[in-house]
Design an enzyme around this catalytic site. Structure first.
Site, PDB file in Angstrom:
ATOM      1  N   LYS A   1       0.854  -1.332   0.191  1.00  0.00           N
ATOM      2  CA  LYS A   1      -0.187   0.127  -0.043  1.00  0.00           C
ATOM      3  C   LYS A   1       0.918   1.113   0.208  1.00  0.00           C
ATOM      4  O   LYS A   1       0.650   2.027  -0.734  1.00  0.00           O
ATOM      5  CB  LYS A   1      -1.037  -0.023   1.012  1.00  0.00           C
ATOM      6  CG  LYS A   1      -2.046  -0.885   1.047  1.00  0.00           C
ATOM      7  CD  LYS A   1      -2.869  -1.166   2.246  1.00  0.00           C
ATOM      8  CE  LYS A   1      -3.988  -2.516   2.052  1.00  0.00           C
ATOM      9  NZ  LYS A   1      -4.473  -2.682   3.331  1.00  0.00           N
TER      10      LYS A   1
ATOM     11  N   GLN B   1      -4.319  -1.283   9.558  1.00  0.00           N
ATOM     12  CA  GLN B   1      -4.515  -2.703   9.261  1.00  0.00           C
ATOM     13  C   GLN B   1      -5.078  -3.517   9.927  1.00  0.00           C
ATOM     14  O   GLN B   1      -4.702  -3.664  11.110  1.00  0.00           O
ATOM     15  CB  GLN B   1      -3.250  -3.113   8.869  1.00  0.00           C
ATOM     16  CG  GLN B   1      -2.823  -4.589   7.966  1.00  0.00           C
ATOM     17  CD  GLN B   1      -3.502  -4.313   6.661  1.00  0.00           C
ATOM     18  OE1 GLN B   1      -3.230  -3.423   5.798  1.00  0.00           O
ATOM     19  NE2 GLN B   1      -4.194  -5.272   6.207  1.00  0.00           N
TER      20      GLN B   1
ATOM     21  N   ASP C   1     -10.807   3.347   3.903  1.00  0.00           N
ATOM     22  CA  ASP C   1     -11.014   1.872   3.822  1.00  0.00           C
ATOM     23  C   ASP C   1     -12.619   1.643   3.612  1.00  0.00           C
ATOM     24  O   ASP C   1     -13.038   0.675   3.117  1.00  0.00           O
ATOM     25  CB  ASP C   1     -10.654   1.230   5.104  1.00  0.00           C
ATOM     26  CG  ASP C   1      -9.549   0.188   4.661  1.00  0.00           C
ATOM     27  OD1 ASP C   1      -9.241  -0.200   3.563  1.00  0.00           O
ATOM     28  OD2 ASP C   1      -8.624  -0.188   5.679  1.00  0.00           O
TER      29      ASP C   1
END
Ligand code: NAP
Length: 283
Positions: free
Chosen positions: A53, A97, A120
């Site tokens: 990422k 995460q 997200d």
């Protein structure tokens, strides 16, 4: 029939070039889109994901910060870090995460992220926005699937889409996105008694289960579009999806491979969401 492959790497490349161009335009106004990636603990898969990422951000001209913490970090300390990032004007998107260590309530952490920085798309405000058709951030994986359908010029109006899987991060948002584009949507899950009876009716099938060969050729209507979200390992240890690719590609009109399908699109849509967050913050 041999299906046309929807190439996630190629589409990602195209979309990431667009992201880089839009990021340049923002930079000309003195704003560099910034993503903060927070990793707690040393889960090996998570380490690979966050590295990918951060690298994707760098490659597209986005600023990124990787914050790594010990698995012993307290929930209170993590919440305080999220709050600091919420208030950091150089950061437009925050990604914590998952999974988090067991002593940390992941939902509480997600809810602590400002919805304006929830790239997200996991915050309840983002889920509510998707549900009601309001502006918000769409979860990256199903958003990537929608872009793949768009890339083949697929008009969902009046089509029957079957989503296999009902998780909050893939299956449910996927179904809502398909519905928003006027598909008739069926959601299947582990308690669906006859999955094949459902998938055989589908013009579009999205498999998001996490089990190999959940979808085989005999379960697919000729000409259907098949998107494979699953990430599994085959007997040789190689990455594979939920779909029996070799069999289904002989029946479907379009199919996504694993690897090289939905996977790269997920990271790409994270970049798109981060850029979008920066654009919204600057307008
Ligand atoms: P999840 O939370 O484990 O959800 C799996 C879903 O599949 C559940 O809704 C489950 O039903 C359903 N299911 C299980 N067995 C089934 C069966 N035999 N028939 C029909 N439905 C069944 O997983 P997830 O997070 O949504 O992820 C799904 C897969 O996508 C995983 O392989 C994951 O690694 C992959 N993934 C890939 C990406 C990417 O970027 N490519 C991103 C995210 C996830 P119940 O609800 O009834 O248990």
């Amino acid at each position: 029939m041999t299906a046309q492959i929807i190439d996630g790497n190629q589409l990602s490349k195209q979309l990431r070039t667009e992201v880089a161009t839009r990021a340049q335009a923002l930079k000309a106004k003195g704003i560099t889109p910034g993503l903060a990636v927070v990793l707690v603990g040393d889960n090996p898969a998570s380490q690979v994901y966050v590295r990918n990422k951060v690298k994707a951000c760098e490659d597209s001209g986005l600023h990124s910060v990787l914050e790594k913490y010990e698995a012993t970090m307290t929930e209170a300390d993590l919440l305080a870090r999220v709050e600091a990032l919420n208030n950091d004007p150089a950061i437009h998107g925050i990604l914590v995460q998952l999974p988090l260590p067991a002593h940390i309530d992941a939902q509480k952490v997600i809810e602590a992220i400002s919805p304006a920085k929830d790239v997200d798309g996991f915050h309840i405000a983002s889920a509510g926005a998707l549900m009601t058709g309001m502006p918000g951030f769409w979860p990256c994986t199903p958003y990537g699937c929608m872009k793949m359908l768009e890339s083949i010029g697929y008009d969902l109006r009046g089509k029957h889409a079957v989503v296999i899987g009902r998780s909050n991060i893939v299956g449910k948002p996927m179904a809502l996105m398909l519905l928003q584009k006027n598909a008739t949507v069926t959601i299947c899950h582990s308690a669906t008694p006859d999955l094949k009876a459902m998938t055989l009716q589908a013009d579009v099938i999205v498999a998001a289960v996490g089990k190999r060969n959940v979808l085989t050729a005999d379960m697919v209507k000729p000409g259907a579009v098949v998107l494979d979200v699953g990430m599994n390992r085959n007997d040789e240890g190689k990455l594979c999806g939920d779909v029996d690719f070799e069999g289904v590609k002989e029946v479907a009109s379009h199919i996504t491979p694993v690897p090289g399908g939905v996977g790269p699109m997920t990271i790409t849509m994270l970049l798109v969401n981060t850029l979008e967050a920066a654009e919204r913050a600057s307008s």
